[in-house]
Scaffold this active site. Structure first.
Site, PDB file in Angstrom:
ATOM      1  N   HIS A  63       0.986  -1.306  -0.064  1.00  8.06           N
ATOM      2  CA  HIS A  63      -0.105  -0.079  -0.052  1.00  8.06           C
ATOM      3  C   HIS A  63       0.845   1.147  -0.110  1.00  8.06           C
ATOM      4  CE1 HIS A  63      -3.643  -2.384   1.622  1.00  8.06           C
ATOM      5  NE2 HIS A  63      -3.688  -2.331   0.149  1.00  8.06           N
ATOM      6  N   ASP A  65       0.839   3.903   1.387  1.00  5.53           N
ATOM      7  CA  ASP A  65       1.442   4.827   2.736  1.00  5.53           C
ATOM      8  C   ASP A  65       2.908   4.200   3.167  1.00  5.53           C
ATOM      9  OD1 ASP A  65      -0.580   2.805   3.340  1.00  5.53           O
ATOM     10  OD2 ASP A  65      -0.676   3.539   5.339  1.00  5.53           O
ATOM     11  N   HIS A 141      -4.205  -9.163   5.363  1.00  5.62           N
ATOM     12  CA  HIS A 141      -4.494  -7.583   5.009  1.00  5.62           C
ATOM     13  C   HIS A 141      -5.257  -7.566   3.678  1.00  5.62           C
ATOM     14  CE1 HIS A 141      -4.631  -3.106   5.680  1.00  5.62           C
ATOM     15  NE2 HIS A 141      -3.545  -3.281   4.751  1.00  5.62           N
ATOM     16  N   HIS A 270       0.649   3.098  13.423  1.00  6.22           N
ATOM     17  CA  HIS A 270      -0.511   3.214  12.443  1.00  6.22           C
ATOM     18  C   HIS A 270      -1.810   3.739  12.929  1.00  6.22           C
ATOM     19  CE1 HIS A 270      -2.692   1.920   8.540  1.00  6.22           C
ATOM     20  NE2 HIS A 270      -1.485   2.012   8.058  1.00  6.22           N
TER      21      HIS A 270
HETATM   22 ZN   LIG Z   1      -1.083   1.459   5.955  1.00  7.92          ZN
HETATM   23 ZN   LIG Z   2      -2.320  -1.257   4.413  1.00  6.07          ZN
END
Ligand SMILES: [Zn+2]
Ligand SMILES: [Zn+2]
Length: 305
Positions: A63, A65, A141, A270
């Protein structure tokens, strides 16, 4: 002992106080950058950690980020900073995206300024040094190939100074030989065996680092008795439905895992801009009283307890 330095502790987008996901795990001269969200290079500078020997990057997943900072980092390495090598470890889908970013956007046909390796990993051992190892394990995830990392010291037998003194063993190379398993002969003719001065084998220190994750039941085993656990905590219990929908955890779920697995130190990261830090902390501490919410530039020592 392991050290962990948090460089970015925000979820999805940065906030005024928190950068995007990145932290450095250190053991002796080894340093691993775990994830590299946008802005990581500035966080590295601000923390004083520097780029030296920061040659290994472990990605939890692909991802944005968690990976966009690799573009800026490589760009800087192309111009100013000298680094001998860059190895980026991750699952297939994360590396596909990183490949597009680095070769399609940053390099565009130019040779990388150092040997650049994208190392696709599978669950299992990914790095082995003399006294510790790094193992990747699958986590659940959004999307395929998401991983957590187990940093584990190897079992060792402690040197018993009392016994050595009683035997009249002088400080110096004889002691090192015994620690490394070799018997030694003293000047007076006596032979000393490792078993004479070494205690029973002890397990090594154990640090578990989990990135984004949506369930914890399959993490219980790897987290069992860990001295340190770093794990995401994106939502609060009041929005547990949303956490489930986006495959993230609530602070409560992360803390419950730590309790069930008998974890010693829990560091949450996070963190979403939706919440106040103290509310995240309160929810986690209602389950695991010693829980910490990591802030950017926080530094923790993980020792065997
Ligand atoms: Zn993340
Ligand atoms: Zn993620």
């Amino acid at each position: 002992m392991f050290e962990i330095l948090f460089l970015g502790t925000s979820a999805s987008a940065p906030s005024a106080r928190r950068g995007l996901s990145a932290h450095i795990v250190k053991h002796d001269e080894y340093r691993f950058l775990v994830d590299c969200g946008e802005g990581t290079q500035r966080q590295i500078l601000q923390s004083g950690a520097g780029f030296k020997r920061l040659t290994r990057v472990l990605l939890t997943h692909g991802h944005l980020d968690h990976i966009l900072g690799l573009g800026g980092l490589l760009s800087t390495f192309m111009r100013w900073e000298a680094i001998e090598e860059l190895e980026i470890f991750g699952g297939r889908s994360a590396l596909d995206r990183v490949h597009d970013l680095l070769y399609g956007v940053v390099l565009r046909g130019i040779q990388a300024p150092m040997p650049l390796h994208l190392r696709e990993i599978k669950p299992g051992l990914i790095f082995d040094a003399q006294d510790f190892s790094v193992t990747a394990f699958p986590v659940t995830h959004r999307g395929p190939d998401c991983f957590g990392y187990l940093f584990e010291g190897k079992p060792h037998r402690p040197f018993l100074v009392d016994k050595a003194e009683k035997l009249g063993l002088p400080p110096g190379p004889e002691r090192r030989d015994l620690v490394e398993g070799r018997s030694v002969s003293l000047a007076d003719g006596r032979q000393i065996e490792p078993d004479d001065v070494l205690g029973p084998s002890q397990r090594g220190v154990k640090l578990v680092v989990v990135g984004d994750v949506g369930r914890t039941d399959d993490l219980l085993e790897v987290c069992q008795d860990a001295d340190g656990l770093v794990i995401e905590s994106t939502y609060l219990d009041a929005e547990a439905d949303m956490a489930r929908q986006f495959s993230h955890l609530t602070a409560r779920q992360a803390a419950e895992l730590a309790v069930k697995a008998n974890v010693k130190q829990l560091m949450l990261t996070h963190i979403s801009r939706r919440y106040r830090e103290r509310d995240v902390l309160a929810e986690a501490q209602s389950v695991f009283p010693e829980a910490k919410v990591a802030r950017d530039f926080d530094h923790y020592l993980i020792k065997r307890t």
